[in-house]
Design a protein around this motif. Structure first.
Motif, mmCIF file in Angstrom:
data_model
loop_
_atom_site.group_PDB
_atom_site.id
_atom_site.type_symbol
_atom_site.label_atom_id
_atom_site.label_comp_id
_atom_site.label_asym_id
_atom_site.label_seq_id
_atom_site.Cartn_x
_atom_site.Cartn_y
_atom_site.Cartn_z
ATOM 1 N N LEU A 270 38.587 41.048 41.766
ATOM 2 C CA LEU A 270 38.810 39.605 41.824
ATOM 3 C C LEU A 270 39.202 39.118 40.436
ATOM 4 O O LEU A 270 38.469 39.335 39.470
ATOM 5 C CB LEU A 270 37.527 38.899 42.285
ATOM 6 C CG LEU A 270 37.576 37.371 42.402
ATOM 7 C CD1 LEU A 270 38.574 36.941 43.466
ATOM 8 C CD2 LEU A 270 36.186 36.824 42.722
ATOM 9 N N LEU B 214 40.098 35.955 38.029
ATOM 10 C CA LEU B 214 39.809 34.524 37.921
ATOM 11 C C LEU B 214 40.470 33.952 36.689
ATOM 12 O O LEU B 214 40.340 34.521 35.597
ATOM 13 C CB LEU B 214 38.295 34.306 37.797
ATOM 14 C CG LEU B 214 37.407 34.852 38.906
ATOM 15 C CD1 LEU B 214 35.949 34.855 38.467
ATOM 16 C CD2 LEU B 214 37.563 34.023 40.161
ATOM 17 N N GLN C 5 36.138 39.929 38.008
ATOM 18 C CA GLN C 5 34.781 39.975 38.553
ATOM 19 C C GLN C 5 34.676 41.079 39.580
ATOM 20 O O GLN C 5 35.451 41.123 40.547
ATOM 21 C CB GLN C 5 34.407 38.628 39.188
ATOM 22 C CG GLN C 5 32.961 38.551 39.653
ATOM 23 C CD GLN C 5 32.606 37.225 40.296
ATOM 24 O OE1 GLN C 5 33.477 36.484 40.747
ATOM 25 N NE2 GLN C 5 31.320 36.918 40.357
ATOM 26 N N GLY D 129 29.046 41.710 43.000
ATOM 27 C CA GLY D 129 27.659 41.722 42.543
ATOM 28 C C GLY D 129 27.493 41.593 41.042
ATOM 29 O O GLY D 129 26.375 41.783 40.534
ATOM 30 N N GLU D 130 28.566 41.270 40.336
ATOM 31 C CA GLU D 130 28.464 41.133 38.882
ATOM 32 C C GLU D 130 29.065 39.810 38.432
ATOM 33 O O GLU D 130 29.757 39.133 39.178
ATOM 34 C CB GLU D 130 29.184 42.292 38.191
ATOM 35 C CG GLU D 130 28.558 43.638 38.492
ATOM 36 C CD GLU D 130 29.241 44.766 37.734
ATOM 37 O OE1 GLU D 130 28.950 45.931 38.071
ATOM 38 O OE2 GLU D 130 30.050 44.492 36.827
ATOM 39 N N GLY D 131 28.791 39.474 37.179
ATOM 40 C CA GLY D 131 29.379 38.274 36.616
ATOM 41 C C GLY D 131 30.793 38.524 36.121
ATOM 42 O O GLY D 131 31.198 39.663 35.918
ATOM 43 N N PRO D 132 31.568 37.452 35.928
ATOM 44 C CA PRO D 132 32.939 37.614 35.412
ATOM 45 C C PRO D 132 32.935 38.209 34.006
ATOM 46 O O PRO D 132 32.042 37.929 33.210
ATOM 47 C CB PRO D 132 33.467 36.166 35.381
ATOM 48 C CG PRO D 132 32.588 35.398 36.316
ATOM 49 C CD PRO D 132 31.253 36.055 36.232
ATOM 50 N N LEU E 109 35.512 38.768 30.622
ATOM 51 C CA LEU E 109 36.742 38.262 30.029
ATOM 52 C C LEU E 109 37.774 39.372 29.828
ATOM 53 O O LEU E 109 37.460 40.450 29.327
ATOM 54 C CB LEU E 109 36.445 37.615 28.678
ATOM 55 C CG LEU E 109 37.652 37.013 27.953
ATOM 56 C CD1 LEU E 109 38.159 35.780 28.708
ATOM 57 C CD2 LEU E 109 37.303 36.659 26.521
ATOM 58 N N TYR F 21 39.540 36.248 33.696
ATOM 59 C CA TYR F 21 38.361 37.079 33.865
ATOM 60 C C TYR F 21 38.574 37.983 35.069
ATOM 61 O O TYR F 21 39.348 37.668 35.983
ATOM 62 C CB TYR F 21 37.107 36.223 34.111
ATOM 63 C CG TYR F 21 36.591 35.462 32.909
ATOM 64 C CD1 TYR F 21 37.215 34.306 32.471
ATOM 65 C CD2 TYR F 21 35.459 35.897 32.227
ATOM 66 C CE1 TYR F 21 36.742 33.601 31.376
ATOM 67 C CE2 TYR F 21 34.965 35.199 31.126
ATOM 68 C CZ TYR F 21 35.611 34.053 30.720
ATOM 69 O OH TYR F 21 35.127 33.356 29.627
#
Lengths: 109, 114
Positions: A86, A88, A37, A40-43, A45, A35
């Motif tokens: 970032l 993940l 990211q 300030g946001e969600g991961p 895919l 993922y």
């Protein structure tokens, strides 16, 4: 508890360089995902790898799942400033998706 | 494009108060999740929920936490008596099926406990 270790934690490179990010575990996962990211946001895919030894390419990004399904790598060719973010890794096991600690990538122009 | 929506985007609460974080998962998804991310740290699994039941929960998800799907569209996380260490970004996610599937994450609720 299934743990995923990512390395490196931080990476700062110049535009045009290549890089590899690693995701390792002592546990076997039915699949591993990567993922991205943004602050300030969600991961979100990028890719799912399911079969041991599988390699998937997404433009300049190459993802590999280890033969034993315990590890994965993300290779970026000719990194660009837009790749900054970032990254993940995450593994499905049991009824949950477990995340690694993340690799913060900065690509300088 | 379908998306997971979370409200509020930011919640400030006094220590000891109850908070409810709300999520609307993607409509045809069956599996729902809550994660949290303390500033600068990893995304941590809290709980997964399917068929109106908790299917998995982590050690973090103690008796202070509860989840509910009150009306078939919302999915809520309640923290009964907030502590300073509950301050974090809370993400809701949903997926069509379990395992090897894409989990769609909301934008998160930043919870600040003062």
């Amino acid at each position: 508890t299934q743990l995923l270790e990512q390395s490196p934690q931080f990476l700062s490179i110049q535009e045009g360089e290549n890089l590899t990010v690693y995701c390792n575990s002592s546990s076997v996962f039915s699949s591993l995902q990567w993922y991205r990211q943004e602050p300030g946001e969600g991961p979100v895919l990028l890719v799912t790898v399911v079969t041991g030894g599988e390699v998937k390419k997404l433009k300049r990004l190459t993802f590999q799942f280890g033969d034993a399904r315990k590890d994965s790598s993300l290779h970026i060719t000719a990194a660009q400033p837009g790749d900054t973010g970032l990254y993940l890794c995450a593994g499905w096991g049991g009824n949950m998706l477990t995340f690694g600690g993340g690799t913060r990538l900065m690509v300088k122009p | 494009e379908p998306e997971v929506t979370q409200t509020p985007s930011h919640q400030v609460t006094q220590m000891g108060q109850e908070v409810i974080l709300r999520c609307v998962p993607i409509s045809n998804h069956l599996y729902f999740y809550w994660y949290r991310q303390i500033l600068g740290q990893k995304v941590e699994f809290l709980v997964s929920f399917y068929n109106n039941e908790i299917s998995e929960k982590s050690e973090i998800f103690d008796d202070q936490f509860s989840v509910e799907r009150p009306d078939g569209s919302n999915f809520t996380l309640k923290i009964r008596s907030t502590k300073l260490e509950d301050s974090a970004m809370y993400f809701c996610a949903s997926s069509e099926r379990l395992l090897n599937t894409e989990a769609f994450f909301g934008q998160g609720t930043r919870l600040t406990v003062v």
